[in-house]
Design a protein around this motif. Structure first.
Motif, short mmCIF file in Angstrom:
data_model
loop_
_atom_site.label_atom_id
_atom_site.label_comp_id
_atom_site.label_asym_id
_atom_site.label_seq_id
_atom_site.Cartn_x
_atom_site.Cartn_y
_atom_site.Cartn_z
N VAL A 56 6.91 20.67 -61.75
CA VAL A 56 8.00 21.86 -60.48
C VAL A 56 8.69 20.77 -59.34
CG1 VAL A 56 8.66 23.88 -59.73
CG2 VAL A 56 7.41 23.55 -62.27
N GLU A 57 10.06 20.80 -58.94
CA GLU A 57 10.19 19.86 -57.80
C GLU A 57 10.52 20.97 -57.07
OE1 GLU A 57 13.90 16.68 -56.04
OE2 GLU A 57 13.76 17.28 -58.02
N PHE A 58 11.84 22.24 -57.37
CA PHE A 58 12.16 22.94 -56.28
C PHE A 58 11.71 24.27 -57.38
CE2 PHE A 58 15.08 19.34 -55.75
CZ PHE A 58 15.00 19.57 -54.16
N SER A 59 11.42 25.26 -56.49
CA SER A 59 11.18 27.10 -56.42
C SER A 59 11.07 28.13 -55.75
CB SER A 59 9.09 27.12 -56.94
OG SER A 59 8.65 26.80 -54.96
N ILE A 60 11.18 29.20 -56.05
CA ILE A 60 11.64 30.06 -55.46
C ILE A 60 11.46 29.95 -53.90
CG2 ILE A 60 9.52 32.01 -55.77
CD1 ILE A 60 13.47 33.34 -55.48
N TYR A 61 10.41 28.98 -53.95
CA TYR A 61 9.91 28.93 -52.00
C TYR A 61 11.33 28.41 -51.42
CZ TYR A 61 7.55 26.56 -48.28
OH TYR A 61 7.89 25.27 -47.57
N ASP A 62 11.74 27.76 -52.10
CA ASP A 62 12.87 26.81 -51.50
C ASP A 62 14.54 27.55 -51.78
OD1 ASP A 62 11.61 23.65 -51.13
OD2 ASP A 62 11.46 24.43 -53.58
N CYS A 63 14.17 28.64 -52.75
CA CYS A 63 15.24 29.53 -51.89
C CYS A 63 15.34 30.73 -50.91
CB CYS A 63 15.43 29.91 -53.26
SG CYS A 63 16.30 29.34 -54.69
N VAL A 64 14.15 30.97 -50.92
CA VAL A 64 14.28 32.14 -49.65
C VAL A 64 14.15 30.97 -48.11
CG1 VAL A 64 12.41 34.07 -51.57
CG2 VAL A 64 11.47 31.68 -50.23
N LEU A 65 13.21 30.98 -48.34
CA LEU A 65 13.11 29.08 -46.62
C LEU A 65 15.05 29.37 -46.47
CD1 LEU A 65 10.14 27.70 -47.19
CD2 LEU A 65 10.77 29.76 -45.71
N GLY A 66 15.79 28.93 -48.21
CA GLY A 66 17.09 28.31 -47.62
C GLY A 66 17.68 27.00 -47.80
N ASN A 67 16.40 26.39 -48.34
CA ASN A 67 16.42 25.03 -48.46
C ASN A 67 17.15 24.12 -49.76
OD1 ASN A 67 14.72 24.81 -46.02
ND2 ASN A 67 12.80 24.83 -48.07
N GLN A 68 17.16 25.02 -50.89
CA GLN A 68 18.22 25.53 -52.40
C GLN A 68 18.83 26.35 -52.61
OE1 GLN A 68 18.02 22.49 -53.68
NE2 GLN A 68 17.04 21.17 -52.41
N ARG A 69 19.82 25.82 -52.87
CA ARG A 69 20.34 27.34 -53.76
C ARG A 69 20.07 27.38 -54.87
NH1 ARG A 69 26.83 25.56 -53.80
NH2 ARG A 69 25.94 23.70 -55.38
N PRO A 70 19.74 28.89 -55.21
CA PRO A 70 19.50 29.38 -57.03
C PRO A 70 19.95 28.54 -57.88
CG PRO A 70 20.07 31.23 -55.37
CD PRO A 70 20.14 29.73 -54.80
N GLU A 71 21.03 28.52 -57.57
CA GLU A 71 21.73 27.93 -58.85
C GLU A 71 21.47 26.76 -59.63
OE1 GLU A 71 24.60 28.00 -55.82
OE2 GLU A 71 23.32 29.72 -56.68
N ASP A 72 21.63 25.98 -58.21
CA ASP A 72 20.82 23.89 -58.26
C ASP A 72 19.55 24.42 -59.03
OD1 ASP A 72 23.22 23.70 -57.63
OD2 ASP A 72 22.29 23.77 -55.44
N ILE A 73 18.46 25.64 -59.24
CA ILE A 73 16.71 25.03 -59.56
C ILE A 73 16.44 25.95 -60.71
CG2 ILE A 73 16.19 24.62 -57.30
CD1 ILE A 73 15.15 27.30 -56.58
N VAL A 74 17.79 26.60 -61.31
CA VAL A 74 17.77 27.24 -62.34
C VAL A 74 17.40 26.65 -63.40
CG1 VAL A 74 19.01 28.55 -64.24
CG2 VAL A 74 18.57 29.39 -62.10
N VAL A 75 15.73 26.70 -64.13
CA VAL A 75 15.93 25.88 -65.75
C VAL A 75 15.47 26.15 -66.82
CG1 VAL A 75 13.21 25.00 -66.10
CG2 VAL A 75 13.71 24.51 -64.27
N HIS A 76 15.97 25.96 -67.83
CA HIS A 76 16.12 26.60 -69.19
C HIS A 76 14.78 26.76 -70.00
CE1 HIS A 76 20.72 26.54 -68.34
NE2 HIS A 76 20.81 25.50 -68.46
N THR A 77 14.55 27.62 -70.58
CA THR A 77 13.40 27.49 -71.29
C THR A 77 13.76 27.37 -73.19
OG1 THR A 77 13.08 29.93 -71.78
CG2 THR A 77 12.45 29.02 -69.70
#
Length: 259
Positions: A56-77
């Protein structure tokens, strides 16, 4: 716009992540577009849907800190219609990093606004605590599911959690509702388990789900294979229980009619 449901209990070992993974998968299989957010540093929901947490490169951690947009780190299962925003051990330190941030209690809600309309349901698997990340989850949520294990201490802490929900309603999220209390790990052979079911239904009345999640060995095995119970053993009681829960939620939210 998708309904955001936080699955929360400050008590560990009550079936919270099992509920999050399998309820999300059940709704996805029923052809509702579903997103699972793993907001627990243990990241068990992430591994439970087959995602290697080491990769996992990016997680919800990066979203809440504002480092990544959620749409960019969504993973398909591997489950059709089921996506996940992974969790990561970095969440352990996120609360300290968020102390100095503006609107620190609203970081998750602000992040999710961008993608809410892409899903029918968004589930947040919360950590077994009432810290800042869990508070973020409650502020972001439209409602909460509270898993309660069918054991002697079932009601211990439930009052505190319901009080926390009321405080969030009063202070930060007046629209937050209680989706339901979910009784888990039920064994009909045990008098104690039956007594707990009656106690919870008596004390909490109309906010308890009709569906009860039974103890099931296949349900316990599924996470070690990185699969929701639906993909691991479609004929198991665990599959039936979670599909029934999914249908109950669909009825309660007006997606389908009660038959």
């Amino acid at each position: 716009m998708g309904k955001v449901i936080a699955i929360v209990n400050q008590k560990g070992g009550v079936g919270k992540t099992t509920t999050a993974v399998n309820l999300a998968a059940s709704l996805a299989v029923l052809e509702y577009k579903t997103l699972l957010i793993d907001a627990d540093p243990q990241a068990n929901a992430t591994s439970g849907v087959g995602i290697d947490t080491n990769n996992v490169e990016f997680s919800i951690y990066d979203c809440v800190l504002g480092n990544q947009r959620p749409e960019d780190i969504v993973v398909h299962t591997d489950t059709p219609n089921l996506d996940i925003i992974p969790g990561h051990i970095d969440l352990v330190g996120a609360e300290l990093e968020m102390i100095s941030l503006d609107r620190r209690e609203y970081r998750m809600r602000d992040a999710l606004q961008v993608i809410k309309n892409q899903y029918d349901f968004i589930f947040i698997d919360c950590a077994p605590s009432l810290g800042l990340i869990t508070l973020n989850s409650l502020v972001a949520a439209d409602s909460v599911i509270i898993p309660v294990q069918c054991e002697y201490f079932a009601l211990e802490g439930l009052g505190k959690l319901l009080n926390t929900v009321r405080l969030v309603q009063l202070g930060m999220n007046p629209e937050l509702g209680i989706e339901g209390i979910l009784l888990t790990m039920y064994d009909s052979r045990l008098k104690l388990a039956n007594a707990v079911v009656e106690d919870v239904k008596t004390h909490c009345k109309n906010i308890v789900f009709e569906t009860v999640i039974s103890r099931n060995i296949r349900l316990s095995e599924a996470p070690s294979y990185g699969k929701p119970i639906l993909l691991y053993d479609v004929q198991s009681r665990g599959t039936t229980n979670h599909l029934n829960l999914a249908k109950e939620i669909l009825i309660n939210n007006g997606f389908i009619n009660k038959q």
